[in-house]
Design an enzyme around this catalytic site. Structure first.
Site, PDB file in Angstrom:
ATOM      1  N   HIS A  67      42.455 -33.653  58.826  1.00 15.66           N
ATOM      2  CA  HIS A  67      43.410 -33.133  57.871  1.00 15.66           C
ATOM      3  C   HIS A  67      44.877 -33.203  58.845  1.00 15.66           C
ATOM      4  O   HIS A  67      45.822 -33.447  57.797  1.00 15.66           O
ATOM      5  CB  HIS A  67      43.039 -31.820  57.381  1.00 15.66           C
TER       6      HIS A  67
ATOM      7  N   CYS B 131      42.971 -58.137  51.581  1.00 16.78           N
ATOM      8  CA  CYS B 131      42.946 -56.832  52.046  1.00 16.78           C
ATOM      9  C   CYS B 131      43.295 -55.592  53.490  1.00 16.78           C
ATOM     10  O   CYS B 131      43.355 -55.100  54.162  1.00 16.78           O
ATOM     11  CB  CYS B 131      43.786 -55.641  50.991  1.00 16.78           C
TER      12      CYS B 131
END
Ligand code: PEP
Ligand code: MG
Length: 766
Positions: A380, A693
């Site tokens: 995070h 991608c």
């Protein structure tokens, strides 16, 4: 087998919670009493031995060079004290220190780590229970009890030992037993420049003065007299912690930072976790102070989880550490050190680990870079740092090599940091920053110019995104759309599975923010190392990359995939929708996924929702098997997108996550380029648009080769748009095609050098 254990008597019959509390109360008296550190340790060891009815109680303390020295014992030869030494990892005691976790054995000599030390006179003792003495996340020693015959240790006994180990940890930290200097860093002489090489967690380049983030508080009192008043203190601290997190949430919302806000919300849920809080409360009821209880639960969690390698769980562990530290600060009534107005104007934060909330505590205008000893790109704190454009490097020994206010350069692009950099490094840094600024200006200048090659071939540049915070890049970069939206990333920052409404809301917000530019939503690509805690994992896969991931999970749990498709359809009501399935290995899998989509479309229509104005359905090309099914696949799909990251690892049988193999094969090898060329040709013949991608699409030289092969659509991360567009605007495709025509059949390891030579000779800016 329970009968076998059932025959073994309990280690200390009658040693229950009340006995544990009595022992802790007596320990408190010892700690509060007089005497040297050694004398108090001797009393503690004797007390434990007697109260727990053990034949032996010993305490080993960590000395310089990771050596555990027997410091005190009841029951072993006293001559062994200060003579018996074990390396970390040696013997059962070394094993406890090495793994930082408790061990309870009813037959210690049969344990593979057992090491016999004759000087201790230890051989008659069969059972052993030992716990690490932990402080500040480091092992400071080991506390052990032993019994002569085979005994079974209970949870209460082991937990009591863990609590006592915390008391002993304080004694060790007071520096009377071992000079703290001795176990401190023996690294580089302080003032010399040093280069720390590590891993890049967030890219970018920054310089500032080191601020050492030390959230660890010294807990002076471990044992409490009045549990009720400790519980009240805990409740008050939790309440202030909640409101402080709410303040951070509001600040993140005000700054328009959606992701940090999402993360903090998850975080608050964590702080409200009943299991965590009830364990702390239980530890208080057993007799600890609120601070000691918080730390005990933390030590316990750390020890339980230290052997787990699942990156998600390890990251959540770091979050929990962050919360623990916050709670301790609130209990101490102390403000976070991040508030300090004495901090430098340009901060490079150095920490063992850091939670996202802790990062946000620091003034973002002053925060330049971060160096962590522990962390991973998907933690995070790194997601938040990337959103704030702050480079992050992971360097294992940062805290021992960096002193407060040392000048530090953080090179997030190359995963390194320069501490007290010499003048030449500082100059190189200044040049790199200036070069970056010049390039940024150059990219800015071409942003509005068409994305066409020098000989007039239009190339569509798309973005790879995964967070709401990425979306502003769509406008800023001038990209045509989002070629890959990795929907798993928002799932990974939550602790529960988002329901259809939450998903619909998220996808609507994405579509609202993209100004009608096309977005290709890839359905969940979790599994392998990207496991979500709320989806039952298939335990211990030997080859996670070849395991239960992506569409395989979606097809095995159709309700999961259907919910996501439902949310995508609802969010796209009346507007275009492109859906792409990951890791499709055979046409039948595509058909099965497509069927689920059709079911959801029928359901949507049945409920009177307006369907998407245009629906395009495609698949990633990541699994080589699909390349041999193109005739069946192409008529079924509206588009394809090559996931070259996975395709390369499967084509070369070379794990992309393993540093020993990930760089071994080059996607610019003849094998890879010729198979991609055949794919592009087949798509051209069938009239199916194909894009790419994987990371190679964002590297200018690789992108040049892809255009030479025939790709006309490239999807990449936002920072790659400027360099790739600069490259293609200087490229003559016709000349490149001709040049590459002679290369595909070569036996080279890679065509990189040849392509670089072409670029140089033809003035292509790479
Ligand atoms: C790929 O495999 O190239 C790809 C784009 O998917 P991911 O990197 O998310 O696995
Ligand atoms: Mg992939």
């Amino acid at each position: 087998m329970s009968g076998v254990l059932g025959d073994i008597p309990a280690a200390s019959p009658g040693f229950d919670g009340a006995a544990s509390r009595r022992l802790l109360a007596r320990l408190r008296d010892v700690m509060a009493g007089s005497g040297s550190g050694q004398e108090r340790l001797d009393k503690i060891v004797t007390l434990i031995g007697m109260e727990m009815g053990a034949d032996v109680c010993s305490c080993y303390v960590m000395r310089a060079g990771e050596v555990l020295e027997l410091f005190s014992t009841l029951g072993l030869n006293q001559d062994a004290v200060h003579n018996t030494r074990l390396r970390v990892g040696e013997g059962i005691v070394g094993d406890i220190a090495g793994h930082a976790r408790p061990i309870a054995l009813d037959n210690a000599p049969s344990h593979p780590s057992f090491a016999y030390r004759p000087e201790t006179g230890e051989d008659p003792f069969l059972s052993l229970a030992g716990v690490p003495i932990l402080r500040g996340g480091k092992v400071r020693g080991v506390l052990v009890i032993q019994h002569k015959d085979r005994r079974r240790y209970t949870e209460v006994e082991v937990e009591t030992l863990q609590t006592i180990a915390m008391v002993v940890a304080e004694l060790v930290a007071q520096g009377e037993l071992v000079n703290p200097q001795e176990v401190a860093s023996t690294g580089d002489p302080a003032l010399l420049p040093a280069r720390l090489s590590g891993t890049s967690l967030a890219s970018g380049l920054a310089m500032g003065l080191a601020v050492i983030h030390r959230p660890q508080l010294t807990i002076r009192q471990m044992v409490a007299e009045d549990a009720e008043s400790e519980l009240e203190r805990l409740n008050a601290a939790i309440a202030t912690m909640h409101s402080a997190i709410d303040d951070l949430l509001n600040a993140a919302a005000l700054a328009g930072l959606s992701e940090p806000k999402d993360i903090l919300e998850t975080y608050r849920m964590f702080a409200e976790d009943r299991g965590w809080l009830s364990r702390i409360r239980e530890a208080i009821r057993v007799g600890l102070t609120a601070e000691a209880a918080v730390q005990q639960v933390q030590n316990d969690t750390r020890a339980r989880m230290s052997h787990l390698t699942d990156p998600y769980i390890r990251e959540r562990l770091l979050d929990l550490e962050d919360l623990t530290n916050r709670l301790l600060q609130h209990l101490a009534g102390r403000k976070s050190e991040a508030d300090g107005s004495t901090l430098p104007d340009e901060i490079v934060l150095v920490a063992r680990s850091l939670g996202p909330a802790e990062l946000l505590d620091y003034d973002q205008r002053r925060l330049r870079g971060v160096i962590l000893e522990e962390g991973s790109p998907s933690s995070h704190v790194c997601i938040v740092a990337r959103a704030l454009n702050i480079p992050v490097v992971q360097a294992p020994d940062a805290l021992t090599r960096i002193e407060p206010l040392d000048p530090v350069i953080v090179d997030g692009d190359h995963g390194q940091a320069f501490v007290r950099p010499a003048e030449d490094i500082q100059m190189a840094f200044a040049e790199a920053v200036a070069l970056r600024a010049r390039k940024e200006q150059m990219y800015e200048a071409i942003r509005a110019l068409p994305s066409v090659t020098r000989d007039g071939v239009p190339i569509s540049i798309q973005l790879n995104c995964g967070l709401l915070i990425d979306l502003p890049h769509l406008k800023a970069s001038g990209a045509e759309g989002i070629g890959l939206y990795r929907t798993e990333i928002p799932f990974m920052v939550r602790s529960t599975y988002p329901d259809v409404r939450a998903q619909t809301d998220l996808y609507s917000r994405i579509l609202d923010q993209t100004d009608d530019k096309p977005v290709v939503f890839r359905t969940l690509d979790v599994g392998g190392d990207k496991m979500l805690p709320y989806i039952a994992a298939s335990e211990g896969e030997e080859n996670p990359a070849l395991g239960w991931r992506a569409i395989r999970i979606g097809l095995d749990h159709p309700s999961l995939l259907r919910q996501q498709l439902r949310a995508l359809l609802r969010a796209s009501s009346g507007r275009p929708l492109s859906v792409m399935f990951p890791m499709i290995a055979e046409v039948a899998e595509f058909d099965a996924a497509r069927r689920l989509l059709d079911l959801e479309i029928a359901r949507l229509e049945g409920q009177g929702f307006e369907p998407p104005s245009r629906l395009r359905v495609g698949t990633m090309i990541e699994v080589p098997a699909l390349l041999w099914q193109l005739p069946a696949l192409l008529p079924r799909v509206d588009f394809l997108s090559v996931g070259s990251n996975d395709l390369t690892q499967y084509i070369f049988a070379s794990d992309r996550g393993n540093p020993r193999t990930s760089g071994r094969y080059d996607p610019l090898a003849p094998a890879m380029l010729s198979l991609l060329r055949r794919l592009v040709e087949a798509c051209g013949d069938a009239g199916v648009p194909v894009s790419i991608c994987g990371e190679m699409a964002g590297r200018p030289l690789d992108a040049m080769a892809l255009i030479g092969i025939g790709f006309r659509s490239l999807s990449m991360s936002p920072p790659s748009v400027g360099p790739v567009k600069t490259m293609l605007r200087s490229l003559d495709v016709a000349a490149l095609r001709q040049y590459m025509g002679g290369l595909y059949q070569r036996g080279d390891h890679s065509l990189r050098d040849k392509l670089r030579t072409f670029a140089k000779d033809h003035g292509v800016i790479i």
